[in-house]
Design a protein around this motif. Structure first.
Motif, mmCIF file in Angstrom:
data_model
loop_
_atom_site.group_PDB
_atom_site.id
_atom_site.type_symbol
_atom_site.label_atom_id
_atom_site.label_comp_id
_atom_site.label_asym_id
_atom_site.label_seq_id
_atom_site.Cartn_x
_atom_site.Cartn_y
_atom_site.Cartn_z
ATOM 1 N N GLY A 119 0.811 -1.209 0.000
ATOM 2 C CA GLY A 119 0.000 0.000 0.000
ATOM 3 C C GLY A 119 0.843 1.257 0.000
ATOM 4 O O GLY A 119 0.535 2.229 -0.706
ATOM 5 N N LEU A 120 1.924 1.251 0.775
ATOM 6 C CA LEU A 120 2.824 2.407 0.788
ATOM 7 C C LEU A 120 3.528 2.584 -0.555
ATOM 8 O O LEU A 120 3.673 3.712 -1.044
ATOM 9 C CB LEU A 120 3.856 2.256 1.912
ATOM 10 C CG LEU A 120 3.313 2.405 3.322
ATOM 11 C CD1 LEU A 120 4.390 2.076 4.343
ATOM 12 C CD2 LEU A 120 2.787 3.809 3.536
ATOM 13 N N VAL A 121 3.962 1.477 -1.158
ATOM 14 C CA VAL A 121 4.621 1.554 -2.468
ATOM 15 C C VAL A 121 3.648 2.079 -3.521
ATOM 16 O O VAL A 121 4.017 2.920 -4.356
ATOM 17 C CB VAL A 121 5.194 0.179 -2.858
ATOM 18 C CG1 VAL A 121 5.632 0.145 -4.312
ATOM 19 C CG2 VAL A 121 6.353 -0.183 -1.952
ATOM 20 N N MET A 122 2.407 1.608 -3.487
ATOM 21 C CA MET A 122 1.414 2.083 -4.453
ATOM 22 C C MET A 122 1.101 3.564 -4.238
ATOM 23 O O MET A 122 0.972 4.322 -5.207
ATOM 24 C CB MET A 122 0.126 1.266 -4.336
ATOM 25 C CG MET A 122 0.255 -0.149 -4.829
ATOM 26 S SD MET A 122 0.695 -0.259 -6.557
ATOM 27 C CE MET A 122 -0.725 0.481 -7.315
ATOM 28 N N ALA A 123 0.980 3.997 -2.999
ATOM 29 C CA ALA A 123 0.720 5.406 -2.721
ATOM 30 C C ALA A 123 1.870 6.270 -3.212
ATOM 31 O O ALA A 123 1.660 7.339 -3.805
ATOM 32 C CB ALA A 123 0.483 5.616 -1.227
ATOM 33 N N TRP A 124 3.115 5.831 -2.971
ATOM 34 C CA TRP A 124 4.282 6.578 -3.450
ATOM 35 C C TRP A 124 4.307 6.632 -4.971
ATOM 36 O O TRP A 124 4.564 7.691 -5.563
ATOM 37 C CB TRP A 124 5.573 5.931 -2.929
ATOM 38 C CG TRP A 124 6.790 6.578 -3.494
ATOM 39 C CD1 TRP A 124 7.372 7.752 -3.101
ATOM 40 C CD2 TRP A 124 7.560 6.102 -4.593
ATOM 41 N NE1 TRP A 124 8.443 8.022 -3.876
ATOM 42 C CE2 TRP A 124 8.591 7.020 -4.813
ATOM 43 C CE3 TRP A 124 7.475 4.988 -5.412
ATOM 44 C CZ2 TRP A 124 9.514 6.863 -5.814
ATOM 45 C CZ3 TRP A 124 8.407 4.823 -6.411
ATOM 46 C CH2 TRP A 124 9.415 5.751 -6.605
ATOM 47 N N GLY A 125 4.025 5.516 -5.630
ATOM 48 C CA GLY A 125 4.039 5.476 -7.090
ATOM 49 C C GLY A 125 2.959 6.354 -7.706
ATOM 50 O O GLY A 125 3.207 7.055 -8.685
ATOM 51 N N ILE A 126 1.770 6.321 -7.139
ATOM 52 C CA ILE A 126 0.682 7.154 -7.652
ATOM 53 C C ILE A 126 1.002 8.624 -7.440
ATOM 54 O O ILE A 126 0.757 9.459 -8.318
ATOM 55 C CB ILE A 126 -0.652 6.759 -6.991
ATOM 56 C CG1 ILE A 126 -1.070 5.370 -7.484
ATOM 57 C CG2 ILE A 126 -1.732 7.786 -7.255
ATOM 58 C CD1 ILE A 126 -2.214 4.768 -6.720
ATOM 59 N N ASN A 127 1.571 8.963 -6.296
ATOM 60 C CA ASN A 127 1.946 10.349 -6.021
ATOM 61 C C ASN A 127 3.021 10.816 -6.995
ATOM 62 O O ASN A 127 2.941 11.930 -7.526
ATOM 63 C CB ASN A 127 2.431 10.485 -4.581
ATOM 64 C CG ASN A 127 2.736 11.912 -4.220
ATOM 65 O OD1 ASN A 127 2.038 12.825 -4.646
ATOM 66 N ND2 ASN A 127 3.784 12.129 -3.449
ATOM 67 N N ALA A 128 4.013 9.987 -7.255
ATOM 68 C CA ALA A 128 5.076 10.361 -8.188
ATOM 69 C C ALA A 128 4.530 10.520 -9.602
ATOM 70 O O ALA A 128 4.891 11.466 -10.316
ATOM 71 C CB ALA A 128 6.180 9.313 -8.162
ATOM 72 N N ALA A 129 3.650 9.622 -10.019
ATOM 73 C CA ALA A 129 3.061 9.725 -11.353
ATOM 74 C C ALA A 129 2.195 10.976 -11.479
ATOM 75 O O ALA A 129 2.244 11.677 -12.495
ATOM 76 C CB ALA A 129 2.237 8.478 -11.650
ATOM 77 N N GLN A 130 1.420 11.282 -10.453
ATOM 78 C CA GLN A 130 0.554 12.456 -10.506
ATOM 79 C C GLN A 130 1.389 13.735 -10.547
ATOM 80 O O GLN A 130 1.068 14.656 -11.303
ATOM 81 C CB GLN A 130 -0.379 12.478 -9.303
ATOM 82 C CG GLN A 130 -1.371 13.618 -9.344
ATOM 83 C CD GLN A 130 -2.348 13.592 -8.199
ATOM 84 O OE1 GLN A 130 -2.202 12.798 -7.285
ATOM 85 N NE2 GLN A 130 -3.333 14.445 -8.234
ATOM 86 N N ASN A 131 2.442 13.800 -9.767
ATOM 87 C CA ASN A 131 3.296 14.988 -9.783
ATOM 88 C C ASN A 131 3.964 15.176 -11.140
ATOM 89 O O ASN A 131 4.069 16.300 -11.636
ATOM 90 C CB ASN A 131 4.349 14.905 -8.678
ATOM 91 C CG ASN A 131 3.743 15.139 -7.313
ATOM 92 O OD1 ASN A 131 2.695 15.751 -7.184
ATOM 93 N ND2 ASN A 131 4.415 14.637 -6.293
#
Length: 61
Positions: free
Chosen positions: A27-39
């Motif tokens: 869940g933490l890895v997915m949240a980090w990945g989604i945040n990086a992609a959105q930015n």
């Protein structure tokens, strides 16, 4: 205090955190990945000047 025969503060010796640890990490890895992609998408040429972009440089303010 009993609520329908269930005591809410009873401790059960079942492990919870250790078996669920891979899911927490995923869940933490997915949240980090989604945040990086959105930015990175918000800084792309397509959305760079969009008024909904929080990083857009609006001269009206």
């Amino acid at each position: 205090m009993s609520w329908f025969g269930i005591t809410p503060l009873k401790k059960f010796p079942a492990p919870v955190v250790r078996p669920m640890a891979p899911f927490f990490i995923a869940g933490l890895v997915m949240a980090w990945g989604i945040n990086a992609a959105q930015n990175s998408m918000m800084q792309s040429d397509e959305w760079k000047n969009d008024p909904r972009n929080v990083y857009a440089k609006n001269k009206a303010h």
